[in-house]
Design a protein around this motif. Structure first.
Motif, mmCIF file in Angstrom:
data_model
loop_
_atom_site.group_PDB
_atom_site.id
_atom_site.type_symbol
_atom_site.label_atom_id
_atom_site.label_comp_id
_atom_site.label_asym_id
_atom_site.label_seq_id
_atom_site.Cartn_x
_atom_site.Cartn_y
_atom_site.Cartn_z
ATOM 1 N N TRP A 169 0.857 -1.187 0.000
ATOM 2 C CA TRP A 169 0.000 0.000 0.000
ATOM 3 C C TRP A 169 0.893 1.236 0.000
ATOM 4 O O TRP A 169 1.871 1.308 0.735
ATOM 5 C CB TRP A 169 -0.891 -0.020 1.238
ATOM 6 N N THR A 178 -10.988 -1.766 6.000
ATOM 7 C CA THR A 178 -11.545 -1.183 4.776
ATOM 8 C C THR A 178 -12.252 -2.264 3.969
ATOM 9 O O THR A 178 -11.733 -3.372 3.807
ATOM 10 C CB THR A 178 -10.433 -0.545 3.925
ATOM 11 N N SER A 181 -14.077 -0.826 -1.541
ATOM 12 C CA SER A 181 -13.313 0.416 -1.371
ATOM 13 C C SER A 181 -11.851 0.197 -1.696
ATOM 14 O O SER A 181 -11.211 1.028 -2.364
ATOM 15 C CB SER A 181 -13.458 0.938 0.062
ATOM 16 N N LYS A 182 -11.291 -0.934 -1.251
ATOM 17 C CA LYS A 182 -9.902 -1.240 -1.573
ATOM 18 C C LYS A 182 -9.700 -1.342 -3.086
ATOM 19 O O LYS A 182 -8.744 -0.784 -3.641
ATOM 20 C CB LYS A 182 -9.488 -2.560 -0.903
ATOM 21 N N THR A 183 -10.599 -2.060 -3.723
ATOM 22 C CA THR A 183 -10.473 -2.250 -5.176
ATOM 23 C C THR A 183 -10.537 -0.919 -5.908
ATOM 24 O O THR A 183 -9.742 -0.655 -6.819
ATOM 25 C CB THR A 183 -11.586 -3.181 -5.686
ATOM 26 N N TYR A 241 -6.521 0.332 7.385
ATOM 27 C CA TYR A 241 -6.612 -0.447 6.149
ATOM 28 C C TYR A 241 -7.271 -1.817 6.345
ATOM 29 O O TYR A 241 -8.100 -2.226 5.524
ATOM 30 C CB TYR A 241 -5.226 -0.622 5.538
ATOM 31 N N ALA A 262 -9.117 4.399 4.767
ATOM 32 C CA ALA A 262 -8.179 3.320 4.456
ATOM 33 C C ALA A 262 -6.791 3.620 5.021
ATOM 34 O O ALA A 262 -6.096 2.707 5.483
ATOM 35 C CB ALA A 262 -8.101 3.124 2.944
ATOM 36 N N TRP A 274 -7.281 0.969 -5.366
ATOM 37 C CA TRP A 274 -6.158 0.404 -6.117
ATOM 38 C C TRP A 274 -6.181 0.859 -7.570
ATOM 39 O O TRP A 274 -5.151 1.251 -8.132
ATOM 40 C CB TRP A 274 -6.210 -1.130 -6.055
#
Length: 645
Positions: free
Chosen positions: A152, A195, A199-201, A192, A188, A204
């Motif tokens: 990250w 999360t 939301s992570k996707t 993290y 995030a 990214w």
């Protein structure tokens, strides 16, 4: 064909095992000796035998062989209009065998690469086939990258990438709410592990897009910017959700946009289509009542998300010449609006709707143009009638364009990037609508000079006017792009500007072969545009690598054709072999080049020229010669050849 009967092995022939052992063979399969030996294959040597066949059988074989020879001399590479009396696109669909182990891929005639192939065929009597697209990361490469551990980014880096992605995307598209995504980012950064997966996707893939817009050149390792983040996002998103959400639609659109940067156009088209279908499942294509969703901001967000998915899918379909995912008749949602009653923090999420409505209008036109002029089931009217209708639609779009989005003779350097992008797209649609006629004018010109070198082709004024409009649109696009390059707003890895540059360069290349008073200037613009493509290719731009491959295949043919036509305007012609030749062009010299063509009409004024308006407001009897002369027979064929070379 006679019936085939099972052949018996005569006893006079020994199998290989018996022959090697020098024993008598009983014949048959297997023979007695091989039958007694376990796990031994009984094989007889092949010998030429005389068999009796009927004369009709031989004649049938000869006829079949002749048919196969005729079909194999045609490129199975064609995508054309299915109507037999269509003047532009006659023949079978165009498929290209990019890999013998896979199914051939359809190549649409409306695409820029297909037109570049037709240009080469026009100069060489059909002796050049299509160049398969190989300049993109393979599935295997992406899968390998998706398995790698991607850390990250640091908080500072994460905020930079998200800000760059939002600022760049929001100029032309509405995909995410600014306040919402910034809030998700901070959550995030703070926690993290807690999360959510979506939301992570989303973050990214936004990191990936942010790297594209913050990278000014390729790295020493030649790794495309953001590709690791993109693969991470694709790796997370493995299951198609049974209960889609607006987040899922946003993610599909972001992945689609980044796929274009990788020149994975089929992936981009598929992802955009998936976004439209997910949105349809949710009912975003229909209005939702205020009683079911009281938040005006959320209602407007749904509307804008739908129309962005619609716009992306329509534009990708137009780039590839493929059909759209949904019919306009099935859409019942309002166009974007400027919501009232929102507080300051939410009001900034919704830029003025006029730009987005204008872009939606062009997306709708793109679908109509592709279907009308290139579709296999286009209406039965003539090409001239369809071109008239297309230009009528384009003029109506210009007429309804708000004053804030018009050019009005302003210097290109003063243009809002969104306005510039809008008019580049408009130019591209006008080019797509007319370049088939331009190519026919070139073909007629080359044929006339071959038969009577001293005289020109007898081409009607209507065809010349439409072809000149195509060239003017290309000149205007080139001027806008050169200015963007000069002032530093031309992004190195951006797909759209790269595509527009290639499209304009191809049209200007044709113009250099015609007897035009602006041919010398078009020659210079062609050289500038192709030099930029070379630099972009050397910087790691996948799309530029593909397009410059077409340019390289065209250059020698252009020089040969110019020599045949007696064109010797330049003492030193050709494209530089090294990108550094163009790297020495400073901003002032580029601006001089841009303003050197500043006297040319813009695309909008070209469509408003009195002669062209009068031409398009009445039937075009003298343009019908294109409708009749472009039919193909066995001897004529380089314009729309249906043979595979």
């Amino acid at each position: 064909m006679p019936d085939r009967t099972r052949m018996k092995i005569p006893k006079s022939i020994a199998c290989r095992r018996c022959h090697a052992r020098k024993v008598k063979c009983s014949g048959g399969v297997p023979c007695s000796g091989c039958r007694q030996a376990d796990n031994v294959e009984c094989v007889y040597p092949r010998k030429a035998r005389l068999v009796k066949v009927s004369e009709q059988y031989i004649e049938d074989l000869v006829s079949e062989n002749q048919q196969l020879r005729r079909s194999s001399s045609r490129p199975a590479n064609e995508e054309s209009d299915a109507l037999p009396n269509d003047p532009v696109l006659t023949g079978a669909p165009w498929f290209v065998n990019a890999d013998a182990l896979h199914t051939p891929i359809l190549v649409a005639e409306a695409s820029d690469s297909a037109f570049a192939t037709r240009f080469r065929q026009a100069m060489s009597n059909g002796q050049h086939g299509h160049l398969p697209r190989v300049n993109f990361p393979s599935d295997e490469q992406l899968l390998a990258l998706s398995d790698a551990e991607i850390p990250w980014p640091t908080p500072a880096r994460a905020r930079l990438l998200i800000r760059a992605a939002i600022n760049s995307l929001c100029r032309c598209y509405y995909i995410v709410r600014r306040s919402s995504i910034l809030h998700e980012l901070e959550c995030a950064i703070q926690n993290y592990p807690q999360t959510g997966l979506r939301s992570k996707t989303k973050l990214w893939v936004l990191f990936a897009i942010g790297e594209v817009y913050t990278t000014r050149n390729s790295t020493s390792e030649r790794v495309f910017p953001g590709i690791h983040y993109f693969c991470k996002a694709m790796n997370i998103l493995r299951i198609v959700s049974e209960r889609p959400s607006v987040d899922m639609v946003e993610i599909q659109m972001l992945l689609s946009l980044y796929s274009l940067f990788l020149n994975r156009r089929h992936t981009a088209y598929s992802l955009a289509g998936a976004a439209v279908r997910l949105a349809t499942i949710m009912g975003l294509h229909l209005n939702i009542s205020e009683t079911q969703m009281r938040d005006a901001g959320e209602r407007e967000h749904r509307n804008r998300i739908w129309w962005t998915a619609y716009t992306l899918e329509r534009m990708w379909a137009a780039k590839l010449g493929y059909p759209p995912a949904i019919r306009d008749d099935d859409i019942g949602v309002n166009l974007p609006s400027n919501p009232v009653g929102l507080d300051d923090s939410n009001a900034s999420d919704f830029p003025d709707c006029a730009y987005f409505i204008a872009r939606i209008g062009l997306a709708q036109l793109s679908s109509r143009i592709i279907h009308s002029i290139y579709g296999q089931k286009a209406d039965t009217s003539s090409l001239s009638r369809r071109v008239q209708d297309t230009f009528g639609d384009l003029r109506c779009w210009l007429k309804d364009l708000p004053q804030s989005l018009q050019l009005d003779g302003r210097e290109e350097g003063d243009l809002d990037p969104r306005v510039k992008s809008l008019h580049l797209l408009f130019n591209q649609l006008a080019i797509i609508a007319t370049r088939t006629i331009l190519l026919h004018v070139l073909r007629a010109h080359l044929e006339a000079r071959a038969q009577q070198p001293a005289s020109g082709a007898n081409i009607p004024a209507s065809a010349l006017a439409l072809s000149e409009t195509c060239i003017r649109c290309a000149r205007h696009s080139c001027r806008l792009l050169v200015d963007s390059w000069a002032n530093g707003t031309f992004m190195i890895f951006d797909y759209f500007y790269t595509q527009y540059l290639f499209s304009a360069a191809t049209v200007l290349g044709i113009s250099t072969l015609l007897d035009s008073k602006e041919r010398q200037s078009d020659e210079e613009q062609f050289e500038i545009a192709t030099g930029f493509l070379l630099q972009l290719r050397n910087s790691g731009n996948y799309a530029a690598a593909e397009f410059y491959q077409h340019i390289e295949a065209t250059l020698d043919l252009m020089e040969t054709t110019k020599a045949r036509l007696g064109v010797h305007d330049r003492a030193a012609t050709g494209i530089p072999q090294d990108a550094s030749d163009f790297g020495s062009l400073n901003r002032s010299s580029l601006e001089e080049t841009a303003f050197a063509v500043g006297d040319f009409m813009t695309a909008g004024t070209a469509l408003s020229e009195p002669f062209l308006q009068e031409l398009l407001d009445q039937p075009l009897p003298d343009l019908q010669f294109i409708d009749s002369s472009m039919y193909l027979d066995e001897q004529q064929g380089f314009y729309w050849p249906d043979t595979m070379l």
